[in-house]
Enzyme design. Structure first.
Site, mmCIF file in Angstrom:
data_model
loop_
_atom_site.group_PDB
_atom_site.id
_atom_site.type_symbol
_atom_site.label_atom_id
_atom_site.label_comp_id
_atom_site.label_asym_id
_atom_site.label_seq_id
_atom_site.Cartn_x
_atom_site.Cartn_y
_atom_site.Cartn_z
ATOM 1 N N CYS A 25 79.892 18.285 78.890
ATOM 2 C CA CYS A 25 80.452 17.060 78.356
ATOM 3 C C CYS A 25 80.733 16.054 79.458
ATOM 4 O O CYS A 25 80.518 16.328 80.644
ATOM 5 C CB CYS A 25 81.759 17.363 77.612
ATOM 6 S SG CYS A 25 81.580 18.647 76.342
ATOM 7 N N ARG B 184 81.024 14.643 73.824
ATOM 8 C CA ARG B 184 80.728 16.051 73.570
ATOM 9 C C ARG B 184 79.247 16.355 73.504
ATOM 10 O O ARG B 184 78.503 15.698 72.781
ATOM 11 C CB ARG B 184 81.389 16.490 72.263
ATOM 12 C CG ARG B 184 81.269 17.994 72.007
ATOM 13 C CD ARG B 184 81.841 18.375 70.655
ATOM 14 N NE ARG B 184 81.898 19.829 70.504
ATOM 15 C CZ ARG B 184 82.106 20.458 69.338
ATOM 16 N NH1 ARG B 184 82.287 19.747 68.235
ATOM 17 N NH2 ARG B 184 82.133 21.783 69.295
ATOM 18 N N GLU C 293 81.768 25.250 80.900
ATOM 19 C CA GLU C 293 81.739 26.482 80.121
ATOM 20 C C GLU C 293 82.561 27.541 80.846
ATOM 21 O O GLU C 293 82.444 27.696 82.066
ATOM 22 C CB GLU C 293 80.305 27.010 79.954
ATOM 23 C CG GLU C 293 79.328 26.068 79.271
ATOM 24 C CD GLU C 293 79.604 25.847 77.799
ATOM 25 O OE1 GLU C 293 80.443 26.576 77.227
ATOM 26 O OE2 GLU C 293 79.005 24.930 77.215
#
Length: 629
Positions: A2, A50, A78
């Site tokens: 993002c 996003r 992540e």
């Protein structure tokens, strides 16, 4: 993956205009085309773009707030072990409302505060606001895979964003160049993470966090992780080999979690081939792989990539790109914001572009060369340090300095035949010599290019000093350790990871680097030097370990990598552009136009090799034009 942005007022809770936050996030649309969000409260605003990877529902949207509204986070990256951390938090009574890794940050902060970072294995940059503690906490992952820029503004606010272009969208950001960053860029071909071309802007360093509290001044970032080369693993070659494979396997498997199509870059080199081999081992379906090739046989690795693709029955795609792909220059200038002169970025952009046609996530082989001493320069550094140890510093400087001065210059030759370069390196301290070896434009040439006014403005600032300091203070045992440690601090986040992040995110692709799993990196750093380099082979233990998976002609062939013929460009299609650099008004504010004209003329005639420096000047001019007008 993002794009994030935000604004925080530490002195007094001034109102934050949501439109201002939205403008900062929208400038990073490419990082997150799947959705956006803005949250504001007195004295704070957080924004998010996003790219949906895990939990594609609205429950995973950001900025994300805790159930009681006390905590709000905007996050890029992540967390690969989030299910494990989630289980620990649930055991402590946490109740989750989504299946996303983002929510782990909220509950993790409630349970452990800043110490939660030690439990996270992933790539990330995030900002978390705590209304109870009246603070903003920002953090960046251990190796610096994900970027985070911030700046203190004239109205007392602290603005932050994933990319510099997010900060540029704020009207109070003063756009003035920092001449020190120009010196550093001309030395290395990238702007290091400890400085920015826009004066006043900072980059949160890799493995650091920043806690900004209401009513207090903005402190310096705190280091929460560092790689340690001073320890040594014990055990037989066989035992260490098995542990290496186990750690690689765990790193790859942890990065296969996604709710979107996933694949891998496959160049046919050792690192990407090893990643694909372990992906195929863990996957029940064909791994999606892609590679790009060149028409020039000496630069084309498609045959090796095809060999690996066939061996593991991957769903393989390839595309041939022209070596004169310089039409991408303006695209790269926009993607990187700051000047970036690693010409392999053109090829990296093209392979990301190809991957994005079929997948949203791609695994890469980045990191193995730094972790396991794969670059030839490590071998040269170790050999040169052994010679230096035989002579007192004064004798070494006198003998090798004199011989180096007499020996003819041969930039065109392979390094092993460039005796002048080696002799002059032997005359220097090891850290000084290594700092120059990783550079692009030498201190001598930079001194010739810079104007007198620019040299005065530098006030003695010298790009190589950061490498010298880092190597002398490194937690290390030998020359290879010190060189690798310095590259982890500067080269890896400044060049390699910046290149992969900007080119992948430019096409809304998430790139994951399993060979930069911190557990793998820590283990690799503990290996004896003989396990990293042996018989002239870098990554020796990794290659030996992968013999069970890959053929020898993949493992032991000479390293190629992405090669872009920029020197030929400036004697051909870009010759006029090289000549025009001396007339540039932007460059003329910092450089001597006569010196630029001289190197362009020498290069075009073939009397000297200045292709990489000319490429630096082209990228600098275009970046300066975009940033400062």
């Amino acid at each position: 993956m993002c794009g994030i942005a935000g604004l925080y007022y530490p002195a007094t809770p001034k109102p934050v205009d949501p439109a201002r936050i939205r403008a900062m996030t929208d400038a990073q649309l490419h990082r997150g085309p799947d959705g956006s969000g803005v949250w504001t409260a007195p004295g704070v605003g957080l924004g998010h773009r996003r790219l949906a990877i895990i939990d594609l529902t609205e429950a995973g949207a950001q900025p994300m707030a805790s159930a009681d509204g006390a905590l709000t986070v905007t996050y890029n990256g992540e967390i690969y072990n989030f299910l494990e951390v989630r289980a620990q938090l649930e055991a402590k009574g946490a109740v989750f409302a989504s299946n996303s890794d983002t929510e782990v940050l909220l509950h993790g902060w409630s349970a452990w505060g800043p110490a939660m970072l030690d439990r996270l294995n992933g790539m990330f940059a995030f900002a978390l606001h705590d209304s109870r503690r009246q603070c903003l906490f920002m953090a960046r992952d251990r190796l610096g895979v994900k970027p985070l820029h911030y700046v203190e503004l004239a109205d007392g606010g602290v603005a932050f964003a994933s990319e510099l272009k997010g900060l540029l969208a704020h009207p109070l950001l003063r756009r003035e160049p920092d001449i020190r960053a120009v010196e550093d860029y001309m030395a290395f071909g990238y702007v290091p993470d400890d400085i920015c071309l826009v004066a006043g802007v900072k980059k949160l360093p890799a493995g650091h966090s920043l806690l900004i509290e209401r009513g207090k001044s903005v402190p310096a970032p705190s280091r929460w992780w560092d790689v340690d080369f001073s320890r040594r693993a014990s055990g037989s070659v066989k035992a260490l080999e098995e542990e290496l494979v186990s750690r690689m396997r765990d790193a790859v498997r942890s990065r296969l979690m996604a709710d979107v199509p996933l694949g891998a870059f496959l160049s046919g080199g050792v690192d990407s081939s090893a990643v694909v081999a372990l992906m195929a081992e863990a996957s029940s379906s064909a791994v999606k792989t892609c590679t790009i090739g060149f028409r020039e046989a000496g630069h084309d690795e498609r045959g090796y990539a095809d060999q690996v693709a066939q061996r593991f029955a991957t769903d393989h795609r390839e595309r041939v790109v022209a070596a004169d792909d310089f039409a991408l220059i303006d695209t790269l200038v926009t993607a990187f914001d700051e000047p970036f002169a690693d010409a392999s970025a053109l090829a990296t952009y093209r392979v990301c572009e190809l991957a994005r046609e079929n997948v949203t996530v791609a695994l890469s082989g980045d990191g193995a060369d730094e972790a396991l001493a794969g670059y030839r320069r490590y071998k040269f550094q170790a050999a040169e340090e052994r010679v230096r140890a035989l002579f007192p510093p004064s004798m070494r400087a006198g003998v090798f300095g004199a011989l180096g001065g007499l020996y003819p210059k041969a930039d065109w030759a392979p390094r092993s035949l460039r005796a002048k370069t080696t002799l002059l390196a032997l005359a220097e301290d090891g850290a000084e010599a290594y700092a120059r070896s990783v550079g692009v434009t030498t201190p001598t040439l930079r001194a010739m290019l810079f104007s007198d006014e620019a040299k005065r403005a530098l006030v003695g600032h010298r790009a190589e000093d950061r490498y010298v300091r880092t190597m002398r203070d490194a937690p290390a045992r030998d020359a290879i350790d010190r060189a690798q440690y310095a590259d982890f601090q500067h080269w890896l986040p400044g060049d390699i990871l910046t290149k992969t992040d900007r080119t992948s995110m430019a096409v809304s692709l998430e790139a994951r680097e399993p060979l930069l799993d911190y557990r793998f990196v820590e283990f690799a750093a503990s290996l004896p030097a003989s396990m990293r380099i042996r018989a002239g082979q870098g990554k020796w233990l990794m290659k030996k370990a992968m013999e069970r998976y890959l053929p020898r002609d993949i493992l032991y062939r000479p390293k190629m990598g992405f090669v872009t013929p920029i020197s030929a460009w400036f004697r051909g299609a870009l010759a006029d552009e090289a000549g025009a650099l001396a007339k540039s008004r932007i460059l003329g504010t910092m450089f001597d136009p006569r010196a630029i004209e001289r190197i362009a003329t020498e290069h075009r005639s073939g009397r000297a090799e200045h292709g990489r420096t000319l490429w630096q000047l082209v990228m600098l001019e275009r970046s300066m034009q975009r940033l400062f007008g």
